[in-house]
Design an enzyme around this catalytic site. Structure first.
Site, PDB file in Angstrom:
ATOM      1  N   ILE A 175       0.857  -1.184   0.000  1.00 10.62           N
ATOM      2  CA  ILE A 175       0.000   0.000   0.000  1.00 10.62           C
ATOM      3  C   ILE A 175       0.894   1.235   0.000  1.00 10.62           C
ATOM      4  O   ILE A 175       1.592   1.508   0.978  1.00 10.62           O
ATOM      5  CB  ILE A 175      -0.953  -0.012   1.206  1.00 10.62           C
ATOM      6  N   TYR A 176       0.896   1.936  -1.119  1.00  9.01           N
ATOM      7  CA  TYR A 176       1.724   3.123  -1.301  1.00  9.01           C
ATOM      8  C   TYR A 176       0.821   4.265  -1.768  1.00  9.01           C
ATOM      9  O   TYR A 176      -0.003   4.082  -2.665  1.00  9.01           O
ATOM     10  CB  TYR A 176       2.818   2.882  -2.356  1.00  9.01           C
ATOM     11  N   ARG A 189       4.560   6.580  -4.640  1.00 13.01           N
ATOM     12  CA  ARG A 189       5.498   6.881  -3.553  1.00 13.01           C
ATOM     13  C   ARG A 189       5.806   5.605  -2.770  1.00 13.01           C
ATOM     14  O   ARG A 189       5.136   5.253  -1.808  1.00 13.01           O
ATOM     15  CB  ARG A 189       4.930   7.946  -2.610  1.00 13.01           C
ATOM     16  N   ARG A 194      10.847  -1.199   0.240  1.00  6.19           N
ATOM     17  CA  ARG A 194       9.542  -1.831   0.148  1.00  6.19           C
ATOM     18  C   ARG A 194       9.487  -2.784  -1.042  1.00  6.19           C
ATOM     19  O   ARG A 194      10.203  -2.639  -2.036  1.00  6.19           O
ATOM     20  CB  ARG A 194       8.436  -0.774   0.038  1.00  6.19           C
ATOM     21  N   GLU A 238       0.557 -12.664   0.209  1.00 10.38           N
ATOM     22  CA  GLU A 238      -0.510 -11.931   0.895  1.00 10.38           C
ATOM     23  C   GLU A 238      -1.878 -12.467   0.503  1.00 10.38           C
ATOM     24  O   GLU A 238      -2.804 -12.477   1.319  1.00 10.38           O
ATOM     25  CB  GLU A 238      -0.413 -10.436   0.576  1.00 10.38           C
ATOM     26  N   ASP A 287       0.888  14.048   6.948  1.00  9.16           N
ATOM     27  CA  ASP A 287       1.071  12.612   7.160  1.00  9.16           C
ATOM     28  C   ASP A 287       0.812  12.221   8.605  1.00  9.16           C
ATOM     29  O   ASP A 287       0.424  13.036   9.437  1.00  9.16           O
ATOM     30  CB  ASP A 287       2.475  12.198   6.719  1.00  9.16           C
TER      31      ASP A 287
END
EC number: 4.1.1.98
Length: 489
Positions: A175-176, A189, A194, A238, A287
């Site tokens: 999840i970005y 991003r 990652r 996942e 953020d």
């Protein structure tokens, strides 16, 4: 708690009073964030905004706004049951062969769950009921939220990014966040460590100059979303983990423009590629720290296809100073982490990530200390064992007579059992979250460990203090007459 897709889950939430439909027109520009933030801070329901201003697609927010709903998404009835999920992950991370028939019988439930791991591949899927490609691709038709006043542009927050490295069979889900910069372009991003970024780097090495295929699922079922933020063993996908949570195999379908497999029941799928060398400045965005982050360059994701369900739902969130959804997820996933850490370090009694510590930046560990220096071993273990704690800046280690989740206890241990010079560990030049502007260099900073345990011979030359213990006979006598004293009546 059984469900098939996001819509099934929303029905379950509504039946339990955990979903509120908002029919009043609300603007995705700042207004949804304001309503969602107030609702989350009050422990309120998930919110389905049915009439976002300027759009025909409803917006789902605060889906994981309470630990209970996170547990429900992982197929459990309450947060305490997430310890069982952690035990299963610990077993899958380092499975031990049965020691005999009785042990095999005891492990049968775990082996049975493992049978639900493989995915189920479909030829057609709900997520491909409507298709837009070429010039028809227009991301501005999606009700993408702008969360804070100084945010650079609308931002996709809950996109489940699907990638695969050139030499891998297993796909990576991550999840970005993704900044909207054009009708068919987003900024991806992802940080260099990652999974998606690592797949991209391997692709560049194996296929220099070639476009990197990528897909993003919006509105996947909760088990699949949560699988992407859980410490799943490297040997387990996942999708497989989501099948374990859900109790049924995860259904996937091949994308139209690439060979990636995406959740068949997702609300929206974005398909496309990253052109090597195409970068753009991302941010600033408010953020989870409560601050706006710095602007930095990241790859550009060009969208060639948008496929979606009929009457699709756009799933979104916001991030800000805790509490927010990431902080709530941290509270719930904390219970998953405990058994995983205990399998590697059986001396650990409890592990706690205070939500006010931005979900992961500070950890408190309680342990059964067995030898001099033991606390420092556990401290180093927390930093190194799971990737999730790579960015944890502060680790406080206490004895098992301290409640890790009670600051009164923890602060008492720090102030009575620590000498600052002797019991503070400082480690320089370690990986740090790029969003942490307090570090001297972006992505690189220091860590602090606090040994707040009782000191053993070899750790101190002084006689250690004797704790005050009440006389049990006196306690019993006062218990017998306590009600008669009527002090609080």
């Amino acid at each position: 708690m059984k469900y098939h897709d996001l819509r099934d889950f929303l029905t379950l939430l509504e039946q339990q009073g955990e979903l509120k439909r908002i029919t009043l027109p609300v603007d995705p520009h700042l207004e949804i964030t304001e309503i969602a933030d107030r609702t989350l801070r009050a422990g309120g329901p998930a919110l389905l905004f049915e009439n976002p201003k300027g759009y025909s697609m409803p917006v789902l927010c605060n889906l994981f706004g309470t630990p209970k709903r996170v547990a429900m998404g992982m197929g459990q009835d309450d947060v305490s049951a997430l310890r069982d999920v952690g035990k299963l992950l610990a077993f899958l991370k380092e499975p031990e062969p049965p020691k005999g028939f009785r042990d095999l019988f005891d492990k049968l439930p775990q082996f049975k769950q493992v049978l639900n791991m493989p995915t189920k591949r479909l030829r057609g899927a709900p997520c491909q009921q409507k298709i837009a490609s070429g010039d028809d691709v227009d991301l501005t038709r999606l009700p993408i939220m702008t969360c804070w006043p100084d945010d650079a542009a609308p931002l996709i927050t809950w996109g489940l990014t699907v990638t695969r490295g050139p030499h891998k069979e297993r796909q990576n889900l991550g999840i970005y966040r993704q900044q909207l910069i054009d009708k068919n372009k987003l900024i991806m991003r992802w940080l260099s460590h990652r999974g998606g970024a690592l797949d991209f780097q391997e692709w560049l090495a194996a296929h220099p100059g070639e476009r990197f295929p990528i897909s993003v699922a919006l509105g996947a079922d909760p088990a699949t979303i949560l699988g992407a933020v859980t410490p799943v063993p490297d040997t387990l996908s996942e999708y497989a983990f989501a099948g374990l949570l859900r109790g049924t195999k995860t259904e996937v379908v091949k994308c139209l423009s690439n060979d990636l497999e995406v959740p068949a029941s997702a609300e929206i799928i974005l398909e496309g590629y990253i052109e090597p060398g195409e970068m753009a400045p991302e941010g600033p965005y408010g953020d989870h720290t409560g601050y706006y982050n710095e602007v930095d360059n990241f790859p550009v994701f060009t969208v060639t296809h948008i496929t979606q369900r009929e009457d699709a739902i756009y799933h979104s969130t916001y991030t800000g100073r805790p509490p927010d959804e990431p902080a709530v997820l941290g509270v719930a996933l904390n219970e998953v982490f405990v058994p995983i850490l205990q399998k590697q370090f059986p001396e650990i009694v409890d592990f706690y990530l205070p939500p006010e510590g931005c979900s992961y930046r500070l950890a408190v560990v309680t342990m059964k200390k067995q030898y001099a220096g033991h606390a420092k071993r556990v401290m180093m273990g927390v930093w190194s064992f799971l990737r999730q704690f790579m960015y944890t800046k502060f680790v406080i280690v206490c004895d098992d007579d301290v409640n890790a989740r009670d600051w009164n206890d923890v602060i008492w241990a720090i102030t009575t059992r620590m000498d600052p010079a002797r019991d503070t560990v400082l480690v320089d030049n370690t990986p740090i979250d790029y969003l942490d502007f307090a570090s001297p260099v972006s992505g690189l900073g220091s860590k602090m460990g606090l040994d707040a345990t009782n000191k053993w011979p070899g750790e101190t030359q002084r006689e250690w203090g004797r704790p005050i213990v009440k006389d049990p006979e006196v306690t019993a006598r006062i218990d017998a007459i306590w009600d008669e004293l009527a002090i609080f009546k």
